[in-house]
Write a protein that holds these residues in place. Structure first.
Motif, PDB file in Angstrom:
ATOM      1  N   TRP A 157      39.561  40.056  52.521  1.00 64.74           N
ATOM      2  CA  TRP A 157      39.421  38.775  53.205  1.00 64.74           C
ATOM      3  C   TRP A 157      38.393  38.812  54.328  1.00 64.74           C
ATOM      4  O   TRP A 157      37.721  37.814  54.592  1.00 64.74           O
TER       5      TRP A 157
ATOM      6  N   GLN B  47      37.411  29.538  39.111  1.00 67.30           N
ATOM      7  CA  GLN B  47      37.244  30.944  39.496  1.00 67.30           C
ATOM      8  C   GLN B  47      36.147  31.113  40.535  1.00 67.30           C
ATOM      9  O   GLN B  47      35.174  31.809  40.291  1.00 67.30           O
TER      10      GLN B  47
ATOM     11  N   ARG C 275      28.907  46.860  41.178  1.00 69.35           N
ATOM     12  CA  ARG C 275      29.479  48.095  40.663  1.00 69.35           C
ATOM     13  C   ARG C 275      28.378  48.863  39.959  1.00 69.35           C
ATOM     14  O   ARG C 275      27.376  48.296  39.525  1.00 69.35           O
TER      15      ARG C 275
ATOM     16  N   TYR D 294      33.683  45.608  44.078  1.00 73.67           N
ATOM     17  CA  TYR D 294      33.907  44.347  43.375  1.00 73.67           C
ATOM     18  C   TYR D 294      32.797  43.328  43.666  1.00 73.67           C
ATOM     19  O   TYR D 294      32.799  42.232  43.124  1.00 73.67           O
TER      20      TYR D 294
ATOM     21  N   PHE E  14      39.405  32.370  44.723  1.00 82.44           N
ATOM     22  CA  PHE E  14      40.262  32.760  43.591  1.00 82.44           C
ATOM     23  C   PHE E  14      40.021  34.219  43.228  1.00 82.44           C
ATOM     24  O   PHE E  14      40.960  35.001  43.059  1.00 82.44           O
ATOM     25  N   MET E  15      38.735  34.592  43.124  1.00 84.53           N
ATOM     26  CA  MET E  15      38.394  35.978  42.782  1.00 84.53           C
ATOM     27  C   MET E  15      38.906  36.924  43.861  1.00 84.53           C
ATOM     28  O   MET E  15      39.401  38.007  43.557  1.00 84.53           O
TER      29      MET E  15
ATOM     30  N   GLU F 181      42.463  37.721  43.385  1.00 79.02           N
ATOM     31  CA  GLU F 181      42.671  38.687  42.305  1.00 79.02           C
ATOM     32  C   GLU F 181      42.314  40.104  42.754  1.00 79.02           C
ATOM     33  O   GLU F 181      43.043  41.054  42.469  1.00 79.02           O
TER      34      GLU F 181
ATOM     35  N   ASN G  96      29.745  42.137  40.026  1.00 74.13           N
ATOM     36  CA  ASN G  96      31.167  42.183  39.731  1.00 74.13           C
ATOM     37  C   ASN G  96      31.850  40.898  40.210  1.00 74.13           C
ATOM     38  O   ASN G  96      31.182  39.970  40.680  1.00 74.13           O
ATOM     39  N   LEU G  97      33.159  40.867  40.103  1.00 74.18           N
ATOM     40  CA  LEU G  97      33.950  39.643  40.306  1.00 74.18           C
ATOM     41  C   LEU G  97      33.549  38.793  41.511  1.00 74.18           C
ATOM     42  O   LEU G  97      33.375  37.588  41.387  1.00 74.18           O
TER      43      LEU G  97
ATOM     44  N   ARG H 271      36.421  50.480  47.775  1.00 73.32           N
ATOM     45  CA  ARG H 271      37.027  49.869  46.589  1.00 73.32           C
ATOM     46  C   ARG H 271      36.731  48.379  46.519  1.00 73.32           C
ATOM     47  O   ARG H 271      36.499  47.825  45.456  1.00 73.32           O
TER      48      ARG H 271
ATOM     49  N   ALA I  59      42.261  41.247  45.834  1.00 73.72           N
ATOM     50  CA  ALA I  59      43.234  41.705  46.824  1.00 73.72           C
ATOM     51  C   ALA I  59      44.521  42.155  46.142  1.00 73.72           C
ATOM     52  O   ALA I  59      45.106  43.169  46.509  1.00 73.72           O
ATOM     53  N   ALA I  60      44.960  41.388  45.115  1.00 73.38           N
ATOM     54  CA  ALA I  60      46.198  41.735  44.426  1.00 73.38           C
ATOM     55  C   ALA I  60      46.045  43.045  43.661  1.00 73.38           C
ATOM     56  O   ALA I  60      46.948  43.879  43.652  1.00 73.38           O
ATOM     57  N   THR I  61      44.898  43.237  43.032  1.00 75.71           N
ATOM     58  CA  THR I  61      44.694  44.449  42.239  1.00 75.71           C
ATOM     59  C   THR I  61      44.535  45.681  43.114  1.00 75.71           C
ATOM     60  O   THR I  61      45.151  46.709  42.872  1.00 75.71           O
TER      61      THR I  61
END
Lengths: 276, 287
Positions: free
Chosen positions: B257, B237, B42, B39, B241-242, B245, B53-54, B35, B247-249
């Motif tokens: 990390w 960004q 993709r 990121y 920062f990415m 995001e 991706n991000l 997963r 990790a949170a999603t």
């Protein structure tokens, strides 16, 4: 990070200073925010990643309840929408420094925050839930059992649970994390008894790791939250416009429908973020 | 390689393996790399091809920050470093204040103050906030390569400038120390044959100082790349920062990390290798 202790002080200082500076300049610009947005043709929205309010789908695009609300709002205003993802700790100063027009970011209405920014009427009522470690807190019978000096509770720094925990559980030790996922991990690892966080994340989390985590208080919310849009002070017209938009979209059922979609049924959108 | 070397190596390896093994005992965690990896790259659902991706976008921003930060910090550092050693009192006071102000503030505090007080006043005044992102002058390949998404230009500039000002203070001190380490006789001899102060600096002092400056400068540039992570606080960004995001999603914190740590390591280590080559080349040309 070691510097974060100073952060709160700086945020408040920055907020006050920018408000003072802003006050003089706003007298020069009589034009209101709503006209400004219409003229620019673009609504700039500040938000922070927070499942399921705002998150990234598999292709890196923003999705979530907040994102739907902002898109609909822009559509109703006849303008485009631009999202400005912002670190949660700096979201209020960034609003005051005009980095964007409005915070649509699951920001709970509190008197403290209301001292620096304006809030619309609430568009969501989330509340807080508690997810606990089965080994550590499995035999607790009531919420009062958590109010003990041997109990460790965790929360995400700067979020409302960090204010709630010391009031409801004054004897417990509170540890704060910059990131929600880290805080959850501490509970799963058995380093903390429970996390208090905005619904429905604790529910999702307990469902993912049922052998380690359970929902305290039978999954009932500990509080009732009120989330509103955050706006800079001094623009009554914009406040009126956004509040009435919420009123309008609440009355016609659109907001409830979207809220239920993102909050009640994780299975409906799980596929979009590639969750298993 | 002696027997002791081999033993020492095996002991270290054993410790690492043990630590990795223990992690699974201590951590209650379902590892899922796929997963997080998606990121970086993709597979596009429509075209079936790989797309960035991000995290790659974040890495691109970090690289841009590193390049602009290095260039600008070198400019600030060299100018201020020369001022620090100047005969002019005003220039000395100015550069000294710059160095001390920045050296004695935590980076996070400096960035917060700079972003909300300085750049939020300066950029609107310069009209940078009003640049139309659809304008052909900014909406083209070269611009995107150099500065990234035109919509995020004010943010990016604030971040790069912030970082450059911050690291520039340390480079100032490195440059000052380098210049002052050159024996006074070199100055006196060069002046005696009639060279101007500028010519003495350019032809006599700086070439010698540069060789001494290079190693600490390399360290400082690597620090700059790592420090670029702190501008994630002001919503630039970049990679960190990415990563936050992602990790949170995904809630896959450790994978995110560890991966991002690996990326930073590769980036900084290649920089270190590059500077190592430069140093060797500089010492070869020594007369």
């Amino acid at each position: 990070m070691k510097y974060f202790g100073a952060l709160k002080g700086i945020v408040v200082a920055a907020a006050l200073a920018v408000t003072t500076l802003g006050a003089t300049s706003s007298q020069l610009h009589a034009q209101g925010l709503v006209e400004e947005i219409a003229q620019r043709g673009k609504l700039r929205v500040g938000l922070s990643t927070f499942v399921p309010w705002a998150m990234r789908d598999k292709s890196g695009d923003l999705i979530g309840f907040e994102v739907d609300v902002a898109r609909k709002l822009a559509e109703d205003m006849g303008v485009e929408v631009e999202f400005v993802p912002t670190a949660w700790g700096g979201i209020v100063p960034a609003l005051l420094a005009k980095k964007f027009d409005v915070i649509i970011g699951g920001l709970s209405i509190t008197p403290e925050r209301n001292m620096t920014i304006n809030f619309t009427i609430p568009y969501a009522h989330s509340g807080q839930q508690m997810a606990s470690n089965i080994e550590l807190a499995g035999d607790f019978t009531s919420l009062d059992d958590y109010n003990d000096s041997s109990v460790t509770l965790v929360c995400r720094r700067g979020a409302t649970p960090c204010d709630f925990i010391p009031k409801r559980f004054p004897k417990a030790t509170l540890r704060q994390f910059d990131d929600e996922a880290q805080a959850f991990q501490e509970v799963a690892n058995g380093n903390a008894h429970a996390i208090v966080s905005s619904a429905p994340k604790p529910t999702f989390y307990a469902a993912d790791t049922p052998d380690k985590i359970f929902m305290a208080n039978d999954g009932e919310n500990l509080t009732r939250g009120n989330e509103g849009f955050g706006l800079r002070k001094g623009d009554a017209d914009a406040l009126n416009f956004f509040s009435n938009w919420i009123l309008f979209r609440t009355s016609d059922g659109w907001i409830d429908e979207r809220h239920d979609y993102w909050f009640k049924n994780k299975a409906a959108w799980e596929e979009q973020i590639g969750s298993n | 390689m002696t027997l002791i070397d081999i033993l020492a190596f095996s002991a270290v390896l054993g410790l690492i393996v043990f630590a990795v093994y223990r992690v699974n005992e201590v951590l209650v965690y379902n590892w899922d790399w796929s997963r997080v990896l998606s990121y970086i790259l993709r597979v596009d659902d429509e075209t079936g091809q790989y797309a960035a991706n991000l995290l790659l976008y974040g890495l691109a921003t970090t690289l841009r920050l590193a390049v602009w930060g290095t260039v600008l910090a070198s400019v600030f550092g060299v100018v201020m470093g020369l001022w620090r050693t100047s005969d002019n009192l005003t220039l000395r006071i100015l550069s000294r204040s710059y160095v001390e102000l920045i050296r004695n503030l935590p980076p996070l505090v400096f960035i917060f103050i700079f972003y909300f007080f300085v750049s939020s006043q300066m950029f609107p005044a310069m009209g940078i906030d009003n640049i139309n992102p659809d304008n052909a002058a900014v909406d083209n390949r070269v611009f995107r390569l150099l500065f990234g998404d035109p919509q995020l230009l004010p943010n990016f500039l604030a971040g790069a400038l912030c970082l450059a000002l911050f690291e520039g203070a340390y480079i100032t001190e490195i440059v000052r120390a380098g210049i002052q380490s050159i024996a006074k006789g070199q100055w006196e001899a060069a002046r005696a044959i009639g060279l101007s102060r500028f010519n003495v600096l350019r032809d006599v002092i700086l070439p010698q100082a540069l060789r001494r400056i290079l190693p600490p400068l390399a360290g400082q540039f690597i620090t700059l790349i790592k420090d670029s992570a702190i501008v994630s606080l002001i919503s630039i960004q970049e990679l960190t920062f990415m990563a936050t995001e992602v990790a949170a999603t995904t809630t896959k914190v450790f994978e995110t990390w560890i991966l991002v740590g690996g990326i930073y390591f590769v980036l900084c280590y290649s920089f270190a290798l590059f500077f190592g080559t430069l140093e060797r080349r500089a010492s070869k040309t020594r007369r």
